[in-house]
Design a protein around this motif. Structure first.
Motif, mmCIF file in Angstrom:
data_model
loop_
_atom_site.group_PDB
_atom_site.id
_atom_site.type_symbol
_atom_site.label_atom_id
_atom_site.label_comp_id
_atom_site.label_asym_id
_atom_site.label_seq_id
_atom_site.Cartn_x
_atom_site.Cartn_y
_atom_site.Cartn_z
ATOM 1 N N GLU A 77 0.851 -1.195 0.000
ATOM 2 C CA GLU A 77 0.000 0.000 0.000
ATOM 3 C C GLU A 77 0.883 1.241 0.000
ATOM 4 O OE1 GLU A 77 -3.176 -0.026 -0.337
ATOM 5 O OE2 GLU A 77 -3.575 -2.158 -0.053
ATOM 6 N N GLY A 78 0.243 2.381 -0.087
ATOM 7 C CA GLY A 78 0.973 3.650 -0.005
ATOM 8 C C GLY A 78 1.937 3.830 -1.150
ATOM 9 N N ASP A 79 3.130 4.332 -0.828
ATOM 10 C CA ASP A 79 4.128 4.619 -1.848
ATOM 11 C C ASP A 79 4.593 3.374 -2.593
ATOM 12 O OD1 ASP A 79 3.983 7.264 -1.139
ATOM 13 O OD2 ASP A 79 5.802 7.238 0.091
ATOM 14 N N ASN A 80 4.458 2.208 -1.964
ATOM 15 C CA ASN A 80 4.934 0.972 -2.584
ATOM 16 C C ASN A 80 3.882 0.298 -3.468
ATOM 17 O OD1 ASN A 80 7.523 1.034 -1.506
ATOM 18 N ND2 ASN A 80 6.885 0.037 0.386
ATOM 19 N N LYS A 81 2.671 0.833 -3.475
ATOM 20 C CA LYS A 81 1.605 0.172 -4.241
ATOM 21 C C LYS A 81 1.888 0.124 -5.735
ATOM 22 C CE LYS A 81 -3.393 -0.144 -4.760
ATOM 23 N NZ LYS A 81 -4.709 0.351 -4.298
ATOM 24 N N PRO A 82 2.389 1.203 -6.373
ATOM 25 C CA PRO A 82 2.678 1.105 -7.809
ATOM 26 C C PRO A 82 3.681 0.004 -8.151
ATOM 27 C CG PRO A 82 2.615 3.398 -7.123
ATOM 28 C CD PRO A 82 2.571 2.587 -5.874
ATOM 29 N N MET A 83 4.714 -0.150 -7.332
ATOM 30 C CA MET A 83 5.673 -1.222 -7.577
ATOM 31 C C MET A 83 5.009 -2.579 -7.387
ATOM 32 S SD MET A 83 8.742 -2.131 -8.442
ATOM 33 C CE MET A 83 9.915 -0.810 -8.164
ATOM 34 N N GLY A 84 4.176 -2.700 -6.380
ATOM 35 C CA GLY A 84 3.454 -3.943 -6.167
ATOM 36 C C GLY A 84 2.583 -4.308 -7.349
ATOM 37 N N GLU A 85 1.916 -3.325 -7.922
ATOM 38 C CA GLU A 85 1.064 -3.585 -9.079
ATOM 39 C C GLU A 85 1.895 -3.988 -10.292
ATOM 40 O OE1 GLU A 85 -1.049 0.081 -9.338
ATOM 41 O OE2 GLU A 85 -2.624 -0.545 -7.925
ATOM 42 N N ALA A 86 3.067 -3.360 -10.444
ATOM 43 C CA ALA A 86 3.946 -3.723 -11.557
ATOM 44 C C ALA A 86 4.455 -5.158 -11.406
ATOM 45 C CB ALA A 86 5.114 -2.748 -11.640
ATOM 46 N N PHE A 87 4.886 -5.514 -10.195
ATOM 47 C CA PHE A 87 5.341 -6.882 -9.958
ATOM 48 C C PHE A 87 4.194 -7.872 -10.137
ATOM 49 C CE2 PHE A 87 9.247 -6.050 -7.017
ATOM 50 C CZ PHE A 87 9.912 -5.476 -8.091
ATOM 51 N N ASP A 88 2.986 -7.475 -9.734
ATOM 52 C CA ASP A 88 1.818 -8.334 -9.870
ATOM 53 C C ASP A 88 1.578 -8.687 -11.337
ATOM 54 O OD1 ASP A 88 0.159 -9.537 -7.974
ATOM 55 O OD2 ASP A 88 -1.529 -8.243 -8.466
ATOM 56 N N GLY A 89 1.749 -7.709 -12.204
ATOM 57 C CA GLY A 89 1.472 -7.930 -13.613
ATOM 58 C C GLY A 89 2.592 -8.596 -14.374
ATOM 59 N N ALA A 90 3.798 -8.532 -13.850
ATOM 60 C CA ALA A 90 4.945 -9.116 -14.545
ATOM 61 C C ALA A 90 4.932 -10.637 -14.435
ATOM 62 C CB ALA A 90 6.244 -8.570 -13.954
#
Length: 224
Positions: A77-90
């Protein structure tokens, strides 16, 4: 055309890369300095990380690093959410000898180095390695890593999993770029440089003194 395998690692001056992110990340072997990178956080590495994870990419991970990522990034969540979403899709390619379920979406099992080599011969975005200390020796021995970036922090940790452990081949690396952050972290990128050349036929340091002859004798006897 082949895919690139790009590796990047956070490393201490004494070569430890274990558990940089948090106290409970990986206490294997009694390692008690988990989270060491954030204790001395260096914003100077952010440009390197931004470049590494820009554009399309897949992840190539060892099984334990995969477990760490799968338990964190899908829930970030928070600042790390965009990276989490990118890793999720990779796509996540997991190099493992086990048969445990890989439940994180877009996860794929690789049984050995041969599977990595076959994947590299195909088409697709670069594969990025993060963490995963145990897979480096085999990948280097098979000449599968195209680029290696080390972020060496000015700290010694004394014990822990090393970046290049048993099985690492004898070879040279060619530095392609380097810089030092304001806080003293050395960021250096290497590419494969070929075999280690033979020792010069004319030794630069003669070893013919009587003391050296005696030292050689003691080494041969096992008494040195």
């Amino acid at each position: 055309m082949t895919r690139k395998i790009v590796a990047a690692a956070f490393v201490s001056l004494d070569g430890v890369m274990q558990a940089p992110g948090g106290p409970t990340e990986d206490p294997t072997g009694g390692f008690d300095e988990g989270g060491w990178m954030f204790k001395i956080w260096d914003p100077g590495i952010e440009e390197t990380l931004g470049g590494l994870f820009s554009g399309d990419y897949d992840l190539l991970l060892g099984r334990r690093t995969y477990d760490i990522f799968a338990a964190y990034w899908p829930y970030a969540e928070g600042d790390n959410k965009p990276m989490g979403e990118a890793f999720d899709g990779a796509n996540k390619y997991v190099l493992t000898r086990g048969d445990q379920p890989l439940e994180w979406q877009n996860s794929h099992r690789l049984k050995g180095i041969e599977d990595v080599a076959a994947l590299k011969r195909g088409e697709g975005p670069p594969m990025i390695i993060q963490g995963s200390s145990t897979i480096y020796p085999g990948l280097l021995a098979a000449s599968l890593i195209d680029e290696l970036t080390l972020m060496v922090f000015p700290v010694t940790l004394g014990k822990g999993k090393r970046l290049l452990g048993e099985g690492t081949p004898v070879e040279t690396l060619e530095m392609t770029s380097h810089r030092v952050t304001d806080k003293g972290t050395v960021i250096a990128t290497y590419k494969p440089g070929g075999a280690l050349p033979p020792y010069p036929p004319e030794p630069p340091i003669p070893g013919t003194s009587q003391r050296e002859v005696e030292r050689q004798r003691r080494m041969a006897e096992g008494t040195w």
